[in-house]
Design a protein around this motif. Structure first.
Motif, mmCIF file in Angstrom:
data_model
loop_
_atom_site.group_PDB
_atom_site.id
_atom_site.type_symbol
_atom_site.label_atom_id
_atom_site.label_comp_id
_atom_site.label_asym_id
_atom_site.label_seq_id
_atom_site.Cartn_x
_atom_site.Cartn_y
_atom_site.Cartn_z
ATOM 1 N N ILE A 1 0.838 -1.179 0.000
ATOM 2 C CA ILE A 1 0.000 0.000 0.000
ATOM 3 C C ILE A 1 0.887 1.248 0.000
ATOM 4 O O ILE A 1 0.585 2.205 -0.702
ATOM 5 C CB ILE A 1 -0.934 -0.010 1.232
ATOM 6 C CG1 ILE A 1 -1.914 -1.173 1.106
ATOM 7 C CG2 ILE A 1 -1.667 1.302 1.353
ATOM 8 C CD1 ILE A 1 -2.822 -1.324 2.291
ATOM 9 N N GLY A 2 1.977 1.233 0.779
ATOM 10 C CA GLY A 2 2.856 2.395 0.826
ATOM 11 C C GLY A 2 3.553 2.646 -0.501
ATOM 12 O O GLY A 2 3.719 3.788 -0.915
ATOM 13 N N ALA A 3 3.984 1.573 -1.168
ATOM 14 C CA ALA A 3 4.639 1.740 -2.464
ATOM 15 C C ALA A 3 3.665 2.289 -3.488
ATOM 16 O O ALA A 3 4.027 3.136 -4.320
ATOM 17 C CB ALA A 3 5.209 0.405 -2.930
ATOM 18 N N MET A 4 2.422 1.816 -3.456
ATOM 19 C CA MET A 4 1.431 2.308 -4.401
ATOM 20 C C MET A 4 1.140 3.794 -4.154
ATOM 21 O O MET A 4 1.025 4.574 -5.101
ATOM 22 C CB MET A 4 0.125 1.507 -4.262
ATOM 23 C CG MET A 4 -0.908 1.891 -5.315
ATOM 24 S SD MET A 4 -2.376 0.889 -5.205
ATOM 25 C CE MET A 4 -3.126 1.542 -3.741
ATOM 26 N N ALA A 5 1.074 4.189 -2.885
ATOM 27 C CA ALA A 5 0.832 5.592 -2.580
ATOM 28 C C ALA A 5 2.036 6.449 -2.957
ATOM 29 O O ALA A 5 1.892 7.606 -3.348
ATOM 30 C CB ALA A 5 0.513 5.753 -1.099
ATOM 31 N N GLY A 6 3.235 5.875 -2.847
ATOM 32 C CA GLY A 6 4.433 6.624 -3.198
ATOM 33 C C GLY A 6 4.615 6.789 -4.691
ATOM 34 O O GLY A 6 5.147 7.796 -5.155
ATOM 35 N N TYR A 7 4.212 5.797 -5.470
ATOM 36 C CA TYR A 7 4.380 5.874 -6.918
ATOM 37 C C TYR A 7 3.261 6.653 -7.602
ATOM 38 O O TYR A 7 3.447 7.115 -8.722
ATOM 39 C CB TYR A 7 4.456 4.470 -7.527
ATOM 40 C CG TYR A 7 5.816 3.846 -7.352
ATOM 41 C CD1 TYR A 7 6.949 4.438 -7.881
ATOM 42 C CD2 TYR A 7 5.961 2.672 -6.644
ATOM 43 C CE1 TYR A 7 8.192 3.877 -7.706
ATOM 44 C CE2 TYR A 7 7.192 2.092 -6.460
ATOM 45 C CZ TYR A 7 8.306 2.700 -6.997
ATOM 46 O OH TYR A 7 9.540 2.130 -6.827
#
Length: 126
Positions: A1-7
């Motif tokens: 979830i964090g990677a998706m929000a970061g990208y």
């Protein structure tokens, strides 16, 4: 979830408009600014001057310095007074709308260390 929000971030909307071209700062005397910066270091030095004599006496006369709490309070006073003077000089610089405050704020606090070093040299060679 964090990677998706970061990208996939939303573009950040800045609350105010800034220029990429810096404003012109009114010319001030460079010698006056340098003098204020150097003289601002004299105030923290005068705070610890008398304690510095005791510390240098014990160092150069090969005697053991027993009062480490006294030494800690001396260093603490030097740090606190240097920070206070640095904050005041930085505030005055920013109040003049001079955005080139970085080196002045550093040299204001460092000049008290220069005073301590020069007094140590003077004490060693007297």
């Amino acid at each position: 979830i964090g990677a998706m929000a970061g990208y996939t971030p939303k573009p950040f909307d800045y609350p105010c408009h800034t220029n990429h071209i810096p404003r012109e700062v009114p010319d001030a005397s460079g010698l006056l600014d340098f003098g204020i910066t150097v003289l601002a270091g004299a105030q923290p030095f005068t705070v610890v001057f008398m304690q510095l004599i005791f510390i240098l006496n014990s160092f150069w006369q090969n005697s053991f310095f027993y009062m480490f709490g006294f030494l800690f309070v001396t260093v603490l006073l030097l740090v606190i007074s240097s920070v206070e003077v640095g904050i005041v000089i930085t505030y005055v610089t920013l109040n003049r709308e001079d955005y080139r405050w970085w080196w002045r704020s550093f040299l204001t606090t460092a000049s008290s260390g220069i005073y301590v070093f020069l007094y140590s040299l003077q004490y060693a060679y007297k």
